[in-house]
Scaffold this motif. Structure first.
Motif, PDB file in Angstrom:
ATOM      1  N   ARG A   3       3.886   1.598  -1.160  1.00  0.00           N
ATOM      2  CA  ARG A   3       4.780   1.502  -2.307  1.00  0.00           C
ATOM      3  C   ARG A   3       3.727   2.219  -3.277  1.00  0.00           C
ATOM      4  N   GLN A   4       2.612   1.927  -3.411  1.00  0.00           N
ATOM      5  CA  GLN A   4       1.768   2.637  -4.525  1.00  0.00           C
ATOM      6  C   GLN A   4       1.251   3.965  -3.847  1.00  0.00           C
ATOM      7  N   ASP A   5       1.473   4.189  -2.798  1.00  0.00           N
ATOM      8  CA  ASP A   5       1.049   5.446  -2.439  1.00  0.00           C
ATOM      9  C   ASP A   5       2.259   6.452  -2.941  1.00  0.00           C
TER      10      ASP A   5
ATOM     11  N   THR B 263       0.857  -1.354  -0.068  1.00  0.00           N
ATOM     12  CA  THR B 263      -0.064  -0.063  -0.063  1.00  0.00           C
ATOM     13  C   THR B 263       0.858   1.236  -0.062  1.00  0.00           C
TER      14      THR B 263
ATOM     15  N   ALA C  61       4.528   5.602  -5.262  1.00  0.00           N
ATOM     16  CA  ALA C  61       4.527   5.538  -6.756  1.00  0.00           C
ATOM     17  C   ALA C  61       3.388   6.392  -7.367  1.00  0.00           C
ATOM     18  N   SER C  62       2.378   6.720  -6.731  1.00  0.00           N
ATOM     19  CA  SER C  62       1.315   7.540  -7.276  1.00  0.00           C
ATOM     20  C   SER C  62       1.845   9.180  -7.069  1.00  0.00           C
TER      21      SER C  62
END
Lengths: 208, 285
Positions: free
Chosen positions: A174-176, A172, A178-179
């Motif tokens: 990492r996607q935060d 979660t 990355a975004s």
């Protein structure tokens, strides 16, 4: 004849012993992460349930985090594909910032709970790591199912992820990140500055 | 672009009138089926009218992998819906939920939450049957029977102590166990994170809710309304701390919610698929 039979028996016993050792090894390895999580968990729960002030709790938790959580590995995972494009200076700065952010996030929540307890369940393999099931029980709130992912890559067992109700914290995060990076011009620098702002904000709130 | 703005205004208009319909999709059933399906229709229409609001596929292989992992083709539109929902929530439902927590003592709140869960049990039952999991369906059925009687109309979760703890299920998860892919991520205005499949599942669940078919008279319609309103406020109140922490800890709360939602839905679907317990209860063996 007697000797050869004796030898055969001896070989048989040795083979059985060897087989027994090989068979029991994975079982022993599977038990180890569970014991590790149980020990870490009971230490954390003892601190959370104690009557110490939030600052004292933080002081007690810090050494546990340094020793039993592989913060660097989590940090690398969270930066994902941007780890490879970051310069050495950026990597060093990022690791430092990440440590602080993680410690803040964990210690902020210490004061929130009282009367917490947990049970340890089954251990299952996740790639090269082991996931240990745990159920966290909090008064007045539904039980929370968690999994502690333990890696022994560094020699000693260390926590590399916590999965709460099916959501992996590091994935979660990492996607935060990355975004955030892709929406801020695609530079690692933008993320570093944002993390710095987060820490500064936390410190000003804490000092008031 | 003008049709898109028109659609959004329509959504804003229709949703602000029924603001009290926020909450996690699997526990809240508040308005009649027509209203639900209507709002879904509007959302779908908005989707259809927003072809220009999709994110172009990136060329770089690593960026493409990230794009596929996020599974958020309609991100620009979803972000608008997210921002709109958060703003409306900040000035309406959130203060109401905070006041509710302040005014209503915890035991009363948890009783109401138990009641909401029990009233939702038929949906769980139908979906357990649909997913072909008789043991789970039996658990849901027994939970409903015990809690409606010994639990005084669902106010006390007696079934939990009798060895039948609550489990989640909804039509989106049933479709998932049938192998229906989730489709792109959607952020539905005032309803929260979803996907094309889960959005359709939401419509099905509304149709499965017995409370939505109550006849006029006997105060049942009033009860349905009161139930929906209380349930909405209650479920929002449960998430006050989580959402506040999220806003504080996440650099991009939208992406964090998206990631957590997708992972949790997948884990829930997997846990239903991997539930191979015998149909007869443990004491029977």
């Amino acid at each position: 004849m007697i000797i050869s039979l004796g030898r055969r028996r001896l070989f048989g016993a040795l083979a059985a012993l060897a087989l027994g050792v090989t068979l029991s090894r994975p079982a022993a390895a599977a038990e180890k992460p569970a014991d590790f999580v149980r020990q870490l968990g009971s230490q954390l729960v003892a601190i959370v349930n104690s009557n110490l002030s939030p600052a004292e709790k933080k002081q007690k938790v810090l050494p546990l985090l340094q020793q039993d959580v592989d913060v660097d590995a989590i940090a690398r995972f969270c930066l994902g594909r941007y780890w490879n494009v970051a310069t050495d200076a950026q990597k060093t700065r990022y690791l430092g910032l990440f440590h602080q952010v993680l410690v803040n996030a964990i210690t902020d929540k210490l004061g929130d709970y009282r009367g917490v307890s947990f049970t340890i369940g089954a251990t299952s393999p996740v790639g090269e790591d082991k996931a240990v099931d745990a159920i966290l029980m909090r008064p007045g709130q539904p039980d929370a199912n968690m999994q502690w992912v333990v890696s022994s890559a560094s020699g000693a067992p260390k926590v590399v992820d916590v999965v709460g109700e099916g959501a992996s914290l590091r994935l979660t995060q990492r996607q935060d990140y990355a975004s955030y990076i892709s929406r801020s011009g695609g530079t690692v620098e933008a993320l570093l500055n944002a993390l710095q702002r987060q820490i500064d904000k936390h410190n000003t709130v804490a000092s008031h | 672009m003008s049709s898109e703005t028109g659609d959004q205004q329509r959504i804003l208009h229709s949703r602000t009138r029924r603001l009290l319909s926020d909450g996690p999709e699997h526990t809240s059933r508040r308005t009649g089926p027509t209203g639900r399906i209507g709002s879904l229709l509007i959302a779908t229409l908005t989707l259809a009218g927003c072809g220009s609001l999709t994110t172009p596929k990136p060329k770089d292989p690593e960026a493409l992998a990230e794009y596929n992992e996020a599974n958020d083709k309609f991100e620009p539109m979803n972000r608008k819906m997210y921002n709109l929902s958060m703003t409306v929530d900040k000035y309406t439902l959130k203060p109401v939920a905070k006041a509710y927590v302040w005014a209503v003592p915890r035991p009363v709140r948890s009783s109401l939450a138990n009641m909401a869960q029990t009233m939702n049990e038929p949906i769980v039952f139908f979906n357990d049957v649909g997913a072909g999991k008789p043991r789970r369906a039996g658990d849901a059925f027994v939970r409903w029977c015990i809690n409606m009687t010994a639990g005084v109309g669902g106010l006390i979760d007696v079934a939990k102590y009798a060895g039948y703890p609550h489990h989640d299920n909804d039509a989106g998860l049933t479709l998932a166990t049938w192998g229906v892919p989730s489709g792109p991520y959607l952020f539905l205005p005032m309803m929260g994170p979803s996907s094309v499949r889960d959005g359709i599942g939401y419509g099905i669940d509304t149709g499965l809710m017995p409370l939505n078919y109550v006849p006029r008279g006997y105060g049942l319609l009033t009860f349905n309304w009161a139930y929906n309103i209380v349930n909405t406020i209650n479920s929002r109140a449960d998430r006050i701390d989580d959402l506040d922490n999220l806003e504080k800890d996440a650099l991009d709360p939208y992406a964090t919610i998206r990631s957590a939602y997708q992972q949790q839905r997948k884990a829930l679907a997997d846990s239903i698929k991997n539930d191979h317990r015998a149909t007869v209860p443990d004491w029977y063996n």
